[in-house]
Design an enzyme around this catalytic site. Structure first.
Site, PDB file in Angstrom:
ATOM      1  N   HIS A 151      -0.593   4.293   0.572  1.00 13.25           N
ATOM      2  CA  HIS A 151      -1.542   3.179   0.745  1.00 13.25           C
ATOM      3  C   HIS A 151      -2.901   3.529   0.144  1.00 13.25           C
ATOM      4  O   HIS A 151      -3.492   2.726  -0.584  1.00 13.25           O
ATOM      5  CB  HIS A 151      -1.696   2.845   2.232  1.00 13.25           C
ATOM      6  N   GLU A 152      -3.386   4.719   0.449  1.00 15.38           N
ATOM      7  CA  GLU A 152      -4.703   5.101  -0.048  1.00 15.38           C
ATOM      8  C   GLU A 152      -4.709   5.263  -1.567  1.00 15.38           C
ATOM      9  O   GLU A 152      -5.640   4.830  -2.246  1.00 15.38           O
ATOM     10  CB  GLU A 152      -5.162   6.390   0.635  1.00 15.38           C
ATOM     11  N   HIS A 155      -4.982   2.144  -3.638  1.00 22.89           N
ATOM     12  CA  HIS A 155      -6.344   1.691  -3.919  1.00 22.89           C
ATOM     13  C   HIS A 155      -6.844   2.270  -5.243  1.00 22.89           C
ATOM     14  O   HIS A 155      -7.578   1.617  -5.984  1.00 22.89           O
ATOM     15  CB  HIS A 155      -7.287   2.122  -2.789  1.00 22.89           C
ATOM     16  N   GLU A 220      -6.663  -4.675   0.950  1.00 20.53           N
ATOM     17  CA  GLU A 220      -5.872  -3.897   1.905  1.00 20.53           C
ATOM     18  C   GLU A 220      -4.423  -4.379   1.922  1.00 20.53           C
ATOM     19  O   GLU A 220      -3.485  -3.573   1.969  1.00 20.53           O
ATOM     20  CB  GLU A 220      -6.482  -4.000   3.314  1.00 20.53           C
TER      21      GLU A 220
END
Length: 335
Positions: A151-152, A155, A220
């Site tokens: 997830h990070e 980004h 997000e």
């Protein structure tokens, strides 16, 4: 390569368009106030002087804001670690970064117990992944940690740091100008300029921050989608979010306040749902004045400026991704 959702693209476009309009309103508002001042005192050509003063004002505020911002690593109280310190973690991060076709980030660990997970860095080649000890302790199994890392790093793949830095510029400038105007004592006759500038800045900051928060929520969701596709396990990310959300709700407000500076960057919001209630009086049994109003204002502010989608909404979307994966027929093997 992860697919792009049309709804996510539409949401990003709408938010960026709204922030573009806010930027124009801010610049025009500052120019109009200065134009009115120069016209009143007879400076000609007023439009040219107003344009130059607007540019100088914005540049000065931007410089001051840039100078006072601390590095995120310092705010997160994190220290960089080498491969020898955490070989398994480095291997996992390297594997996820390779799947996303991005450079392997520098890893930094914080000893705080608040569940923190974020990436910082303007360019993919200069990114730091920051994890707290609270996050590592909360997650169970490699799959959950891999999902959080995915997830990070999603980004990074989506260049969210660059996008959010650019689009939040009018908000930062408006807030900086409003703050410096509020610090002026006894403005005297300059109130005829300060008051309108303060009003314009405050309105632009509020509207811009609300739009920026919406864009952050969209980003997000996009990172969730990429992480689910890259790892092939939406359920793992959902499980990780549940655990982290539960730990955040159990974290004392004091610890959450310490982490509030990085709340908008972390995988989940680190702001308390309710304001901390400190009883007053000699016996400590007196409720603060207008507590009911403060509580409602806090809730309204959280709703308006929420940088993360509600966790339940994210879990529902991940469950939908999981159902689609289970319903998708496996590809035929070539003989």
């Amino acid at each position: 390569m992860p697919s792009r959702s049309p709804s996510l693209i539409a949401g990003m476009f709408a938010a960026v368009l709204g922030l573009g309009i806010v930027s124009v309103v801010f610049l025009v508002g500052v120019w109009a106030v200065l134009y009115g001042l120069f016209s009143f005192i007879g400076v000609a050509p007023a439009s040219h002087f107003a344009a130059g003063s607007t540019a100088l004002t914005i540049a000065s505020v931007g410089y001051l804001e840039h100078r006072q911002i601390d590095t995120i690593e310092r705010v997160a109280d994190a220290e960089r670690i080498d491969r020898e310190d955490e070989p398994a973690l480095h291997e996992l991060v390297t594997r996820v970064a390779t799947r996303l076709d991005i450079p392997v980030p520098t890893i930094a660990l914080s000893e705080r117990q608040a569940p923190e997970a974020l990436v910082v860095g303007f360019r993919p080649g200069n990114v730091h992944l920051i994890l707290s000890r609270g996050t590592l302790d909360a997650l169970e199994g490699t799959a959950e940690l891999e999902a959080v890392i995915a997830h990070e790093l999603a980004h990074v793949k989506n260049r969210d740091a660059m996008v959010m830095t650019i689009v939040s510029l009018p908000v930062v400038l408006a807030k900086g100008l409003a703050t410096r105007i509020a610090d002026i004592e006894s403005p005297g006759w300059t109130a005829v300029v300060i008051v309108p500038l303060g009003l314009v800045s405050t309105v632009v900051w509020g509207v811009g921050k609300g739009i920026t928060a919406r864009l952050s929520r969209v980003r997000e969701r996009a990172a969730d989608r990429v992480a689910a596709e890259i790892t092939g396990s939406p359920a793992a990310l959902a499980s990780a979010l549940k655990r982290l959300d539960r730990d955040i709700s159990e974290t004392p407000n004091r610890d959450l306040r310490d982490a509030s500076g990085i709340s908008s960057l972390s995988i989940l919001s680190l702001e308390p749902e309710e304001p901390e209630k400190v009883m007053l009086g000699p016996e400590g049994d007196t409720e603060p004045s207008y507590w009911w109003l403060r509580t409602r204002l806090h809730r309204f502010q959280r709703w308006l400026f929420r940088t993360h989608p509600p966790t339940d909404d994210r879990l529902d979307r991940l469950a939908a991704y999981e159902r689609r994966q289970e319903g998708r027929a496996p590809p035929e093997r070539q003989s």
